[in-house]
Design an enzyme around this catalytic site. Sequence first.
Site, PDB file in Angstrom:
ATOM      1  N   ASN A  89      31.548  42.798  34.019  1.00  0.00           N
ATOM      2  CA  ASN A  89      30.837  44.040  34.312  1.00  0.00           C
ATOM      3  C   ASN A  89      29.388  43.968  33.849  1.00  0.00           C
ATOM      4  OD1 ASN A  89      33.272  44.856  35.231  1.00  0.00           O
ATOM      5  ND2 ASN A  89      33.768  46.166  33.491  1.00  0.00           N
ATOM      6  N   VAL A  90      28.526  44.595  34.634  1.00  0.00           N
ATOM      7  CA  VAL A  90      27.105  44.609  34.276  1.00  0.00           C
ATOM      8  C   VAL A  90      26.706  45.956  33.673  1.00  0.00           C
ATOM      9  CG1 VAL A  90      26.448  42.804  35.910  1.00  0.00           C
ATOM     10  CG2 VAL A  90      26.452  45.180  36.684  1.00  0.00           C
ATOM     11  N   HIS A 106      28.063  38.164  34.014  1.00  0.00           N
ATOM     12  CA  HIS A 106      27.284  38.338  35.244  1.00  0.00           C
ATOM     13  C   HIS A 106      25.977  39.099  35.032  1.00  0.00           C
ATOM     14  CE1 HIS A 106      31.222  37.726  37.737  1.00  0.00           C
ATOM     15  NE2 HIS A 106      30.715  36.602  37.286  1.00  0.00           N
ATOM     16  N   CYS A 114      12.088  38.286  33.623  1.00  0.00           N
ATOM     17  CA  CYS A 114      10.794  37.790  34.112  1.00  0.00           C
ATOM     18  C   CYS A 114      11.029  36.504  34.900  1.00  0.00           C
ATOM     19  CB  CYS A 114       9.878  37.529  32.921  1.00  0.00           C
ATOM     20  SG  CYS A 114       8.328  36.751  33.406  1.00  0.00           S
ATOM     21  N   CYS A 117       8.724  33.496  32.852  1.00  0.00           N
ATOM     22  CA  CYS A 117       9.128  32.900  31.563  1.00  0.00           C
ATOM     23  C   CYS A 117      10.598  33.130  31.225  1.00  0.00           C
ATOM     24  CB  CYS A 117       8.240  33.427  30.439  1.00  0.00           C
ATOM     25  SG  CYS A 117       8.589  35.129  29.959  1.00  0.00           S
ATOM     26  N   GLY A 173      41.722  44.670  34.763  1.00  0.00           N
ATOM     27  CA  GLY A 173      40.958  45.252  35.860  1.00  0.00           C
ATOM     28  C   GLY A 173      40.071  44.285  36.617  1.00  0.00           C
ATOM     29  N   THR A 174      40.591  43.099  36.855  1.00  0.00           N
ATOM     30  CA  THR A 174      39.826  42.162  37.696  1.00  0.00           C
ATOM     31  C   THR A 174      40.742  41.581  38.773  1.00  0.00           C
ATOM     32  OG1 THR A 174      38.601  40.061  37.775  1.00  0.00           O
ATOM     33  CG2 THR A 174      40.157  40.298  35.950  1.00  0.00           C
TER      34      THR A 174
HETATM   35  P1  OAD Z   1      37.158  43.768  41.904  1.00  0.00           P
HETATM   36  O1  OAD Z   1      36.671  44.999  42.592  1.00  0.00           O
HETATM   37  O2  OAD Z   1      37.268  42.530  42.699  1.00  0.00           O
HETATM   38  O3  OAD Z   1      38.587  44.064  41.259  1.00  0.00           O
HETATM   39  C1  OAD Z   1      38.839  45.225  40.526  1.00  0.00           C
HETATM   40  C2  OAD Z   1      40.279  45.203  40.043  1.00  0.00           C
HETATM   41  O4  OAD Z   1      40.475  46.337  39.206  1.00  0.00           O
HETATM   42  C3  OAD Z   1      41.327  45.285  41.165  1.00  0.00           C
HETATM   43  O5  OAD Z   1      42.312  44.305  40.945  1.00  0.00           O
HETATM   44  C4  OAD Z   1      41.887  46.696  41.025  1.00  0.00           C
HETATM   45  O6  OAD Z   1      43.254  46.801  41.407  1.00  0.00           O
HETATM   46  C5  OAD Z   1      41.718  46.939  39.532  1.00  0.00           C
HETATM   47  N1  OAD Z   1      41.624  48.349  39.140  1.00  0.00           N
HETATM   48  C6  OAD Z   1      41.226  49.416  39.851  1.00  0.00           C
HETATM   49  N2  OAD Z   1      41.262  50.526  39.097  1.00  0.00           N
HETATM   50  C7  OAD Z   1      41.708  50.152  37.863  1.00  0.00           C
HETATM   51  C8  OAD Z   1      41.952  50.833  36.630  1.00  0.00           C
HETATM   52  N3  OAD Z   1      41.748  52.141  36.507  1.00  0.00           N
HETATM   53  N4  OAD Z   1      42.382  50.113  35.582  1.00  0.00           N
HETATM   54  C9  OAD Z   1      42.596  48.774  35.694  1.00  0.00           C
HETATM   55  N5  OAD Z   1      42.373  48.089  36.822  1.00  0.00           N
HETATM   56  C10 OAD Z   1      41.937  48.752  37.891  1.00  0.00           C
HETATM   57  O7  OAD Z   1      36.222  43.583  40.629  1.00  0.00           O
HETATM   58  P2  OAD Z   1      35.994  42.271  39.731  1.00  0.00           P
HETATM   59  O8  OAD Z   1      37.212  41.425  39.689  1.00  0.00           O
HETATM   60  O9  OAD Z   1      35.416  42.738  38.452  1.00  0.00           O
HETATM   61  O10 OAD Z   1      30.026  40.066  40.670  1.00  0.00           O
HETATM   62  O11 OAD Z   1      34.883  41.535  40.564  1.00  0.00           O
HETATM   63  C11 OAD Z   1      34.331  40.331  40.073  1.00  0.00           C
HETATM   64  C12 OAD Z   1      32.891  40.193  40.491  1.00  0.00           C
HETATM   65  O12 OAD Z   1      32.790  40.363  41.910  1.00  0.00           O
HETATM   66  C13 OAD Z   1      31.969  41.261  39.946  1.00  0.00           C
HETATM   67  O13 OAD Z   1      31.535  40.980  38.625  1.00  0.00           O
HETATM   68  C14 OAD Z   1      30.832  41.236  40.914  1.00  0.00           C
HETATM   69  C15 OAD Z   1      31.583  41.119  42.213  1.00  0.00           C
HETATM   70  O14 OAD Z   1      30.925  40.467  43.238  1.00  0.00           O
HETATM   71  C16 OAD Z   1      28.677  40.174  40.712  1.00  0.00           C
HETATM   72  O15 OAD Z   1      28.098  41.192  41.011  1.00  0.00           O
HETATM   73  C17 OAD Z   1      27.971  38.929  40.357  1.00  0.00           C
END
Ligand code: OAD
Length: 242
Positions: A89-90, A106, A114, A117, A173-174
């Site tokens: 998460n950002v 990320h 910048c 630099c 949550g990923t």
């Molecule tokens: P995703 O949107 O791919 O996945 C989110 C996950 O969270 C899913 O598996 C959902 O089922 C789950 N979810 C939803 N609500 C939830 C809750 N209340 N509690 C727990 N889980 C829940 O997001 P990321 O896996 O974080 O990169 O995505 C990875 C990267 O893809 C991000 O960091 C971003 C994106 O492109 C950049 O911006 C570089």
Amino acid sequence: MKKIMILSGAGLSAESGISTFRDHDGLWEKYDVMKVCSTEGWIEDRKLVTKFYDARRADLEFKEPNHAHTILVQLEKDYRGRVIHLTQNVDNLMERAGSKDIVHLHGTLTDLRCEACTEIFDVGYIAQNDAISCPHCGNRRVRHNVVMFGESAPEYSQLHQAMRECTLFIAIGTSGTVIDITRIAKEFKDSLLIDPKRQKISSVFNPDSYIDESFTHFIQKRASEAMDEMMKIIKAHMDGRF
Ligand code: OAD
């Protein structure tokens, strides 16, 4: 020594009102990821990409950490030095909940970088504008501090280090689309997945497998609702009960 590796994603902040990426109604349904989050898109239209991150930065100002952020901060304090929390998460909701030790794989929304630099500096929640210059070298060519597709992510080295050091892996949550959580989980004897949705592995080699099958524990709940069960699993692991 027993140590915990946590990898969090957008689902951790979903209950604070921040959109995930790949859920229904997620950010990548509303925006073309290659236009706003890739090196190609950046070369094509810097203004569009900047506007995208300005909007997300502004949105963040009024969000609050949720119960899961609070518990993860408490965990960091209770097991100081024995928790490595890496987040994709950002947002800054872990810091706002009191975290002193979170790794942003990320990048960070409230910072700019910048291009001359590479100094990273805090801008809070404001939109990028012409008056902003690098506090270190004075250059005005600055950019968002979020890793784009097509760029290297230097903090990933900490991911590999954590995998070597830790004994319990927790994914919260990923979707595992960017960082393959099934591969990581397979490296651990003890692992926990927290996600309200059961999802299939996106691999042609394992079309019928679910992500949770690679983990030893699965709590199919929202992050904030899973915290009590998570703490029990952590305690049992740290006490050596499994
Ligand atoms: P995703 O949107 O791919 O996945 C989110 C996950 O969270 C899913 O598996 C959902 O089922 C789950 N979810 C939803 N609500 C939830 C809750 N209340 N509690 C727990 N889980 C829940 O997001 P990321 O896996 O974080 O990169 O995505 C990875 C990267 O893809 C991000 O960091 C971003 C994106 O492109 C950049 O911006 C570089």
